[in-house]
Design an enzyme around this catalytic site. Structure first.
Site: not given
Length: 292
Positions: A17, A51, A107-108, A168
């Site tokens: 990542e 963000a 979702r965050g 999910k």
């Protein structure tokens, strides 16, 4: 190759990542690190963003560059934060146009300065709704979702958190990538819980090789990950950068070898755009790429 197919290879599939740098110099450095990580024959790379979607455009630029360098599948993170359904679909369209293969659907977290997630008018409230949106409108995209071995910080208990994860998966997720953890026992307990709940998609542990104790503390505080006492004692014994790096890498390597022995289908490494720690811990290990 579909996302779930990546975990039907012989050996342990590896993925990395990244996050989008703020400068062109940072992007060049990232590309160099990506090239170094290719020696471990990863299955794909993912890229997060800032963000509230603050660096979404940069995320797509990074993924485009990574795909050009590696010719490997790439995955973009996508959250519900600050976006309407229309905006989410616009981003997904742009992503597919540049060749993004997979989406990490989240979702965050609440925007900085706020404590609770607020639904954008015309947007989505939960990650399972985002999975449904992608599966219905962009069926060609693979979908990864997040799992939390030590329970999501907003969940009232482990049962509720597991129910959310199953929603999910039932909505169409191909794989689960876990939040980072420092104690493999937490992952194995979580794996057993997923099995008992009827969750059958590949469960991929996420590992962050920490290279200093302050970093470990900060990240643990953000994601509710416990730091084993043995790791804390060893990292605080000597605060020199060399010692901190070696202890962190050795711990992540021990986690990796133990996870491989216990049959995980793959491991996802949070590399923080640096290759040194990941290269050290993976050197000589039998991953899926090295087994082929």
């Amino acid at each position: 190759m579909t996302l779930s197919d990546q975990y039907r290879t012989e050996g342990c599939a590896v993925s990395f990542e990244l996050f989008p740098p703020k400068t062109e110099e940072g992007i060049e450095a990232l590309c160099l690190n990506v090239e170094r990580l290719l020696q471990f024959k990863p299955q794909y790379f993912t890229c997060t963003y800032g963000a509230g979607g603050s660096s979404q455009r940069a995320t797509l630029e990074v993924l485009k560059r990574v795909k050009e360098i590696t010719n490997l599948p790439v995955a973009s993170h996508l959250t519900c934060v600050g976006s309407t359904v229309e905006q989410l679909c616009e981003y997904l369209t742009q992503a597919t146009e540049i060749g993004v293969d997979y989406i990490v659907a989240l979702r965050g977290d609440p925007p900085k300065g706020t404590e609770e997630f607020c639904v954008t008018e015309g947007g989505l409230r939960y990650a399972n709704e985002l999975v449904e949106l992608i599966r219905s409108n962009f069926p060609q995209l693979g979908i990864a979702v997040a799992g939390y071995p030590e329970v999501h910080q907003e969940a009232p208990d482990a049962t509720t958190d597991l129910d959310n994860l199953k929603r999910k998966v039932d909505a169409g997720a191909d794989i689960i990538i876990t939040q980072l953890f420092y104690d493999n026992a937490d992952f194995y307990r979580f794996r057993d819980q997923c099995e008992a709940a009827g969750i059958r998609v590949p469960l991929v542990p996420g590992i962050l090789p920490v290279t200093n104790f302050k970093q470990a503390q900060r990240i643990a505080g953000m994601c509710k990950a416990a730091i084993p006492a043995s790791l804390e004692v060893e990292m605080t014994r000597d605060d020199s950068p060399e010692h901190q790096f070696r202890v962190g890498v050795d711990h992540a390597r021990q986690q990796t070898t133990d996870l491989m022995k216990n049959g995980v289908p793959g491991i996802h490494y949070y590399v923080l755009n640096r290759s040194e720690a990941a290269a050290e811990l993976l050197d000589g290990l039998q991953t899926a790429g090295s087994a082929s």
